[in-house]
Design a protein around this motif. Sequence first.
Motif, short mmCIF file in Angstrom:
data_model
loop_
_atom_site.label_atom_id
_atom_site.label_comp_id
_atom_site.label_asym_id
_atom_site.label_seq_id
_atom_site.Cartn_x
_atom_site.Cartn_y
_atom_site.Cartn_z
N PRO A 27 -0.73 109.63 -14.15
CA PRO A 27 -0.11 109.71 -15.49
C PRO A 27 -0.52 108.55 -16.39
N GLU A 28 -0.70 107.37 -15.81
CA GLU A 28 -1.10 106.21 -16.61
C GLU A 28 -2.48 106.43 -17.22
N TYR A 29 -3.39 107.00 -16.44
CA TYR A 29 -4.72 107.30 -16.96
C TYR A 29 -4.63 108.28 -18.12
N VAL A 30 -3.86 109.35 -17.92
CA VAL A 30 -3.75 110.38 -18.95
C VAL A 30 -3.17 109.80 -20.23
N SER A 31 -2.11 109.02 -20.10
CA SER A 31 -1.47 108.44 -21.26
C SER A 31 -2.41 107.50 -22.00
N THR A 32 -3.11 106.65 -21.26
CA THR A 32 -3.99 105.66 -21.88
C THR A 32 -5.15 106.32 -22.61
N VAL A 33 -5.84 107.21 -21.93
CA VAL A 33 -7.03 107.83 -22.52
C VAL A 33 -6.66 108.71 -23.71
N THR A 34 -5.58 109.48 -23.58
CA THR A 34 -5.16 110.34 -24.68
C THR A 34 -4.77 109.52 -25.90
N ALA A 35 -4.08 108.40 -25.69
CA ALA A 35 -3.68 107.56 -26.81
C ALA A 35 -4.90 106.97 -27.53
N ILE A 36 -5.91 106.56 -26.78
CA ILE A 36 -7.12 106.00 -27.39
C ILE A 36 -7.80 107.04 -28.28
N TYR A 37 -7.93 108.26 -27.77
CA TYR A 37 -8.60 109.30 -28.55
C TYR A 37 -7.74 109.78 -29.72
N LYS A 96 -13.45 100.99 -25.70
CA LYS A 96 -14.23 101.35 -24.52
C LYS A 96 -13.83 100.52 -23.32
N ASP A 97 -13.45 99.26 -23.55
CA ASP A 97 -12.98 98.44 -22.43
C ASP A 97 -11.71 99.01 -21.84
N THR A 98 -10.81 99.47 -22.71
CA THR A 98 -9.56 100.06 -22.22
C THR A 98 -9.83 101.35 -21.46
N LEU A 99 -10.74 102.17 -21.97
CA LEU A 99 -11.10 103.40 -21.27
C LEU A 99 -11.71 103.10 -19.92
N LEU A 146 -18.34 111.17 -18.70
CA LEU A 146 -18.61 111.32 -20.13
C LEU A 146 -17.63 110.47 -20.93
N CYS A 147 -18.14 109.80 -21.96
CA CYS A 147 -17.30 109.05 -22.89
C CYS A 147 -17.81 109.32 -24.30
N GLY A 148 -17.06 110.11 -25.06
CA GLY A 148 -17.49 110.50 -26.40
C GLY A 148 -16.76 109.80 -27.52
N ILE A 149 -16.14 108.66 -27.24
CA ILE A 149 -15.32 107.97 -28.24
C ILE A 149 -16.16 107.56 -29.45
N GLU A 150 -17.45 107.29 -29.24
CA GLU A 150 -18.31 106.87 -30.34
C GLU A 150 -18.80 108.04 -31.20
N MET A 151 -18.48 109.25 -30.79
CA MET A 151 -18.98 110.43 -31.50
C MET A 151 -17.87 111.26 -32.14
N ILE A 152 -16.68 110.69 -32.26
CA ILE A 152 -15.56 111.43 -32.84
C ILE A 152 -15.87 111.89 -34.27
N ASP A 153 -16.49 111.03 -35.06
CA ASP A 153 -16.80 111.40 -36.44
C ASP A 153 -17.78 112.57 -36.48
#
Length: 599
Positions: free
Chosen positions: A298-308, A329-332, A272-279
């Motif tokens: 930990p790198e995954y957690v840090s990266t994804v959490t920072a994006i959101y 989305k590319d970074t995710l 699941l990727c809901g980055i486009e539905m935050i609004d």
Amino acid sequence: LHFDVLPVALLVHPADADICVFGFAALVVERVDAQLCLWRVKIRLKLAVCRHAERVEVAKVEVVALAVAHAVRTAAEGRVCKQPAVGSNVELRPVVAAGVVRRDAHLRGTRVYLTANTLVFPGEMDDVLSMVTDAAEAGIDAAIVQDVGLMSVLRRELPELELHASTQMNVRGKRGIELAARLGCSRVPLARELSIEKVAELAELGVDLEVFVHGALCICQSGQCLLSSLIGGRSANRGLCAQPCRLPYRFVDADGRKLADEGQYLLSPRDLCGIEMIDRLIEADVASLKIEGRMKSPEYVSTVTAIYREAIDRAWEDVASYEVEPDAKDTLAEAFNRGFTQGYLVGERGNDMMGYRRPNNRGVAVGRVTGYSAGKVKLAASTDIAVGDLLEFWTSKGRVTYTVESSDTLKGETKYRGVREPVSVGDRVFRVRSAKLAADAQGRTEAGMKIPVSIDVHMRKGEPLEITVHDGAGHEARAFGPIVEEARTKAVTREDVIDHVGRLGATPFSCASWDIMLDEGVGIGFSTLHKTRTAALEAFEETLRQAGLASWVRRHHARSGSLGYGALRDRHPLRRHEHRLHARAIRTGVLHRTAHVRY
């Protein structure tokens, strides 16, 4: 449902329909795995499909990125809590310690939740209660619970402990939310299968709702999977899921004839990727977004959490004009992906949700092989490739992985790699681990783990040594040392003060600025500087704790009840950055401690 062995409802997603539709099929499911015993189960199933039977599951978060997350969850070791895929039965004891909760998390404005979301057998209840009690005394902010019996016990024995429902409760409607609220839950994660429209409707009940927004999807209904337990005796509802949905299968009829050729991984959904539905989630009045992090780096957690985190902040400022950042989305995808889907949030229920051909991280495409000779690959790359990147070559015989070395040629449109297994011209190349992404995550985590402060040092002859620590939010604490005297040997310099007072080492602080008032020719022992600095930092820590507790008290009384389960509407829930510290701290008089330390 009618079945011979397997509860096939766990394998079939309900689809939208205006009326109930019934059908019959005779199927054979066969798992292909040379390492494990082959098995075959004949299934006779009756499918009931109804619009009103939609369900949702939200995966659990386990986050270590304190710098950007509002809350982290920690498991406890033992067979009654969530465990890794290769779990073992060990003595129950909370992994979280008081120092981790109060110092590492609470000082940074991050809440800590204990994931006690598992089914509990009667003979285990005393051990579980003891475990949760220990965690509560360590200062956790809430416990996440699935077992309604355990909820009742915790509400009776630990009435001050905040409770959150678990996704495993499979809450998907008004009655489920009301039940969780009656049991004392202040937050309810919804099942994954709900649409945003349904989420918005349920949010009108006034209970804080949590929605799964990113990460692995299960093929089954939330909290209802028995497949892992059936196959290997490892219950998903006991934290021991063996992820059989990620194994290869063949789809055949009763005579063994293959019915589909979509791929081998027939039960493996995309991520699941809901980055486009935050609004839309903000407009739906969701209180919390959940990012799956189980068995992730930990790198995954840090990266994804920072994006959101960045996306939520931008959407909150101007929800009407929210758009996803071009490279988000590319970074995710670089962090981890099985292919992305927006899933049930947008009503997606078909083959587009599934990743039939690959059950694990597929990375991102970086080019194609244009030549191979004597262990050297000529690669037409579509993006930059760096030392430390892990590449995967998709060959006709399988996958070949290679970590880029410093001796490889990295410049120009073609790259050469010392690949030790043969590949062919035209083979696609994917990057499944980015060295740059990992380095960025490490730097972000290290920077976020330190709290920036300003330090003032006052060294005037005939006056006490004074060291003050403060931040931009108005928090301040100071400590005093002995009277500053004229130097008997070597005078103390500004550089000496910065060197010795600035040795913050294992403390959670970093010095962002200095203000030093130093008379010429004065002297003082460096050990005295160290001792006074330590006292000032300890006092500042206590000041931050007191500020968090005072905030907890204000919210507690503002809710006009005990812990309550109504959402505060003065600020949007996704913007809350608060500490819900355990009420035990109030009873022990923490609020009355002074942050002013004298020698």
